[in-house]
Design an enzyme around this catalytic site. Structure first.
Site, PDB file in Angstrom:
ATOM      1  N   HIS A 218     -16.845   0.653  -2.430  1.00 18.11           N
ATOM      2  CA  HIS A 218     -16.421  -0.695  -2.042  1.00 18.11           C
ATOM      3  C   HIS A 218     -17.548  -1.560  -1.494  1.00 18.11           C
ATOM      4  CE1 HIS A 218     -12.390   0.708  -2.773  1.00 18.11           C
ATOM      5  NE2 HIS A 218     -12.601   1.715  -1.963  1.00 18.11           N
TER       6      HIS A 218
ATOM      7  N   ARG B 193     -18.539 -17.597   4.919  1.00 20.42           N
ATOM      8  CA  ARG B 193     -19.972 -17.647   5.241  1.00 20.42           C
ATOM      9  C   ARG B 193     -20.760 -17.595   3.948  1.00 20.42           C
ATOM     10  NH1 ARG B 193     -20.666 -12.683   3.328  1.00 20.42           N
ATOM     11  NH2 ARG B 193     -19.110 -11.127   3.877  1.00 20.42           N
TER      12      ARG B 193
ATOM     13  N   GLU C 294      -0.785  -3.794  -0.641  1.00 17.00           N
ATOM     14  CA  GLU C 294      -0.691  -4.597  -1.857  1.00 17.00           C
ATOM     15  C   GLU C 294      -0.702  -3.670  -3.052  1.00 17.00           C
ATOM     16  OE1 GLU C 294      -4.135  -7.133  -1.651  1.00 17.00           O
ATOM     17  OE2 GLU C 294      -5.448  -5.594  -2.462  1.00 17.00           O
TER      18      GLU C 294
ATOM     19  N   LYS D   3      -7.061 -11.326   6.704  1.00 15.97           N
ATOM     20  CA  LYS D   3      -6.613 -11.184   5.320  1.00 15.97           C
ATOM     21  C   LYS D   3      -5.140 -11.507   5.164  1.00 15.97           C
ATOM     22  CE  LYS D   3     -10.274  -8.163   4.118  1.00 15.97           C
ATOM     23  NZ  LYS D   3     -10.760  -7.113   3.251  1.00 15.97           N
TER      24      LYS D   3
END
Lengths: 166, 508, 508, 166
Positions: free
Chosen positions: C235, C292, C200, C116
């Site tokens: 999530h 993917r 973030e 990431k």
């Protein structure tokens, strides 16, 4: 366990023994050995792996003609009683009598042969009507009409023996 | 808005309509004959009422009983499906008289377009090309000879009230016409209760192309493109596709506009189909109009993205069509196979009886509109259609490949079906090249040997029979059982202990 | 052209890939753990080989064994599906070294976009908006405090190698950051083998919108529109749809172009997904890239009309994409429900075990990508996803109605499932108004009482239990049997006599 | 045939007799009569028509909790032996002991109660872990812990009795 299997017009001698672990089988087909790994998916549906090749085999419980669906193919078969086969082999050349059966319910329209008549395999023997369509039942073998059990106008059920060819 | 709809049909189409109603929040009333008490459409409906004994004239054709049930259940509308009462203008009229909405065109439009001779007159008035020949019933063999002489042989005799090949005769020479006239007329009389026959020029090797229409009650009518139904056996459709490989944008537009003109001229509303013959030079000729939903409507749904049954219901409720002609775009290719309980190896004899085994295909691009389940007994009393298998893919070649894949997944045991016939068609080079016409399938069948030789039986099949035999009595404990999913799990659970498993809660 | 593909996966995705191979004329090799010997992907493959015991590290994660089987069976390529080895760059490299095509991006592109923090750097280079915060792993809690102070609270700590909510912590105040840093880092270390975390700005009430990409090996990359995946529990995606109700043509184009730029900048090939957060002002922020095929790819297939697995294979064979960006048009609306073996009434506990009863939905607009059958035992070893149910319809409202219809047809017995959860979501006014964000489902679940009161048990249920009890021993002949389809047929046949049936050969 | 049915926390007395023709039943639920027309679709799947309303009812053969799927609802039920119910009714106020069963295979994490402790219905009794998730098993009734059959660390199978509440 040993038995004879009539499949696609051929008679094969089959011997089968369970192996380890459960699901493994040693099978000899006319003496040739095959190792099979079989699992049941649901009743009548089998997953079979032979040397890495995966097969789906489905029993077709048709009332008069047992068959197996192997991929897109429908393969009729008959498991023979070992004794009857042995006796058949002993009298080689004069096969045992075979019945002409109704393949579905219907009404007899007409007889195409008479008792005692000589018939060829696949020759039409009896005409049956169902759902306004006519169906010609054929002789299963070369032989002679030993018996006719129905007359025009009779209604018959699927699987009924209509005649015997000797 | 309708609160409740009675579905005056059975089989896959009853189930398909029922699903549409449920999606629109409308409750459903099923009707059934004694042969259908355990049918899927009864199982899935909100209410279900018996009509009578299995024969259609005593059950699904009993408009009086059906209307009575609709009244008693306070149904707002009746959807007739296809077949049975769907093209019966008298029944539609009876519904209208009872203030129950018949989901289809008005009786007046059905009367004009339901008779083939009336429809040919309407086609002339709408300026639509049709096959040369008469627009009225023939009074005598002599009149038939006159008309035939004028348009030239070969000609086709047809029943005005007919369909499905009944009362239909191709005549190549004048000397054959009088006897063909007599036999076609008497066959039509027996099949449809009307001996009226007419005559048209026989188009050689035509393709059967039809245009799907939807017309609302505000005079708005659109065409949803064509279907190609040339793969027929004895004038009965077997496989249909959309779009046709030979219809381009221009031809589609011209056929669509002609069909819309005809529908508007007759005051037609709801879903309908205009059938055409297309000759080798891509000239099209009006054939007939079907004033109902067609069996093959799903291929149009897949390429247009619309739901025709939803739209039928919404039109019947008085809603305007939610789109205009310019909004209709075809995308991809769809093929439908009509899966029948019949034996292609034995002259297509119907094969009713118990479905002892059923493995149905699925996955991407496959839709099945089915009316069966494992254990269902296909009744002898009705059309032996089991299911419609429909494949959708971006191109015709991929739709063919997808359909072949689905057919290979499909197993129906206990009865014979025509699954193999579709494999044969879909693998045939002429079909793959779209080189088809209405005689295509009959030629293919005549050319292929009826007694196909089975490939040598393979070891897997023999091994499977042996294992099935060896484990036949396993449920009694008298023989080894075949391991299944459950046994694999038990073994693993025993070995691993439950705390040691490695299930990761992350889901991709 | 590939002759043979090994599918290094299980469950519905293995079967879905296998079907695509079959449609393209490519033969298939399945692999299986001991828990999956009787799994559908084994049954339907051309070849099947055992990997090892049920736990994934001993079976589906054994890249060495899988490569060995691919070599021995002369497979040309390996499709990894999703999960397991699909994002493992080392495995992709090992395939490349063995001259076996890995169907996915090159290892180099996987390495850039799979981390990431690396991906955030690539996003900056591609000029793509991302959430404020760092583009490198945080060295210490002190560095975290500095970054957080610069961008402002609330902030989100995330694992660089992570996903699925592991190693993720929302932090509202500076005083909570040091402990959150420690726990997120150790959780990431345990879950992914890397404790690298970054930080973030927390976007409040974001929607999760992702762009599907396809890139061929000639540098041609197109976007196939967006999917909305905001319905998540902890999530993890639960329900996905395409298109998003809040994305218009302009936003779709801008997000698509940004995603394509990122993919091209990293030399990305094959199918991939760029995930974004969308804030309340419809600003989008790069979140991560999934290198993917996604679980939820079918909704894109239904609205674009393309088959992503076909295209993955064709791209891996070196073929150019058969369409350009301007050829991609979205039509209609698709919704996917992930059907899990879990008990929403009991804190979503997994519910493995034997599926004793299975009635699957079907009909228009319903696609099911399933990996189960009646009698299948859901193993304890893997993700408990049973099936993906996908509904397609012209509009979002109709897709919701259609999905509800299909859910009502669906019965899974023997284990608990989340079917009811989807009914609850699809009936919720906020969902129906598309008022959803990534916290939507957790709020919905918190608001609804966990111990829902069952409506009073109705006469039909009690009557059914009574009849099942009364006929329980019918097979032994000791009690009355329940009539079935077969008995109706026999009765009718007896009564009618077979010649008297009224089967009309005409088929509409 | 008469029996008692525990369904949705209520106990209903049910009397059932076959009627004519086959498939018709007369059923009294707490004395109220219902006429039902039932056909079997396949094992465990029933089509039921009562006063024109059509119902699909599916038996859910869950190992520990029999249930019926009626439309979108899953309704757990228990058929009671008439004798045990009669005895329960006789001793009204002191219901019979009920077991706490494992609902899936797992490992015991901890006990939340001790033998002899008074518990309320739905109070947590035992914590079981499976697939890395913990599950609190609850008391089926108000009562007293008569017996605890497991200890932390034990592995249990679905349906095992872990404790008895008196």
């Amino acid at each position: 366990m040993t038995f004879n299997l009539e499949i696609d017009g051929q008679i094969r001698q089959v011997e089968i023994d369970p192996a380890d672990p459960p699901g493994q089988w040693r099978i000899r087909i006319d003496g040739e050995e095959v190792e099979a790994d079989a699992h049941l998916i649901r009743p009548g549906v089998m997953s079979l792996i032979i040397a890495g090749q995966s097969h789906r085999l489905v029993l077709d419980a048709h009332p008069t003609e047992p068959a197996l669906h192997a991929g897109p193919q429908r393969i009729p078969y008959r498991v023979e009683d070992p004794r009857s086969l042995r006796s058949r082999r002993r009298h080689a050349g004069s096969a045992s009598p075979l019945p002409v059966r109704a393949s579905m319910p219907g009404r007899i329209v007409r007889l195409l042969v008479e008792k005692g008549e000589v018939v060829a395999a696949h020759q039409g023997v009896i005409v049956v009507e169902a759902m306004k369509m006519q169906n010609e039942l054929k002789s299963p073998k070369n032989g002679r009409v030993a018996e006719i059990r129905v007359s025009p106008g009779d209604t018959v059920a699927a699987g009924d023996i209509l005649a015997i060819i000797d | 808005m309708f609160r409740k709809i009675l579905i005056a049909n059975r089989g896959e189409i009853a189930l398909r309509i029922l699903r549409a109603c449920r999606e629109l929040g409308i409750s459903t009333v099923a009707v059934y004959s004694d042969a259908d008490r355990a049918a899927p459409h009864v199982l899935e409906a909100d209410e279900a009422y018996r009509l009578g004994p299995p024969p259609a004239p005593e059950s699904y054709l009993r408009g009086d009983l059906i209307l009575d049930i609709a009244r008693r259940t306070a149904a707002n509308a009746i959807h007739p499906g296809y077949g049975f009462l769907s093209e019966n203008a008298d029944f539609a009229q009876a519904c209208e008289d009872a203030a129950i909405r018949f989901i289809g065109p008005r009786p007046s439009a059905m009367r004009i377009l339901g008779s083939k001779t009336n429809a040919r007159q309407a086609a002339d008035e709408a300026g639509m090309p049709r096959t040369p020949g008469c627009v009225h019933g023939l009074a005598s063999p002599e009149e038939a000879l006159d008309v035939a002489a004028a348009i030239g042989y070969p000609v086709m005799l047809k029943a005005a009230a007919g369909g499905g090949g009944k009362g239909m005769r191709a005549v190549l020479r004048a000397e054959d016409l009088p006897s063909a006239f007599a036999s076609a007329s008497s066959e039509a009389e027996r099949a449809f209760g009307s001996g009226e026959v007419y005559l048209e020029k026989l188009i050689e090797r035509p393709r059967h192309i039809e245009i799907q229409l939807l017309a609302d009650e505000n005079g708005h009518c659109v065409s949803l493109g064509e279907r190609e139904c040339s793969v027929q056996r004895r004038h009965q459709k077997v496989l249909e596709e959309a779009p046709s490989a030979v219809v381009d944008e221009d031809l589609r537009r011209r056929m669509g506009e002609a069909a819309v003109r005809l529908a508007l001229s007759a005051g037609y509303t709801n879903a309908g189909t205009v059938e055409f013959l297309l000759d080798g030079d891509r000239n099209f000729y009006f054939l007939e109009m079907n004033t109902r939903l067609q069996v093959e409507h799903p291929v149009t749904e897949l390429v247009t993205g619309h739901d025709l049954v939803h739209l039928q219901i919404r039109i019947a409720q008085g809603e305007p069509l939610p789109f205009a002609q310019r909004d209709i775009h075809l995308r991809g290719h769809a093929i439908e196979c009509r899966i029948y309980a019949e034996d292609p190896g034995n002259n297509f004899m119907p094969s009713p009886g118990r479905i002892t085994r059923l493995l149905q295909p699925g996955g991407p691009g496959i839709r099945e509109d089915s009316g069966i389940y494992e254990g269902w007994v296909v009744p002898v009393d009705y059309d032996p259609m089991l299911s419609k298998l429909i494949a959708y893919a971006p191109t015709r070649a991929l739709a063919i490949a997808r359909m072949l894949r689905a057919l290979d997944e499909y197993v129906i045991g206990g009865i014979r079906t025509n699954l193999d016939l579709f494999r044969q068609i879909l693998r045939d080079p002429d079909f793959r090249a779209a080189g088809i016409d209405t005689g295509y399938l009959d030629r293919l069948l005549a050319a292929s040997s009826p007694d196909q030789v089975n490939p040598a039986s393979s070891a897997p099949a023999i091994a499977a029979v042996a294992i099935f035999e060896a484990t036949k009595n396993a449920s009694n404990g008298s023989a080894a059982a075949l391991p299944s999913s459950a046994s694999a799990w038990k073994t693993a659970a025993r070995r691993e202990g439950i705390g040691g498993t490695d299930w990761t809660p992350r889901r991709p």
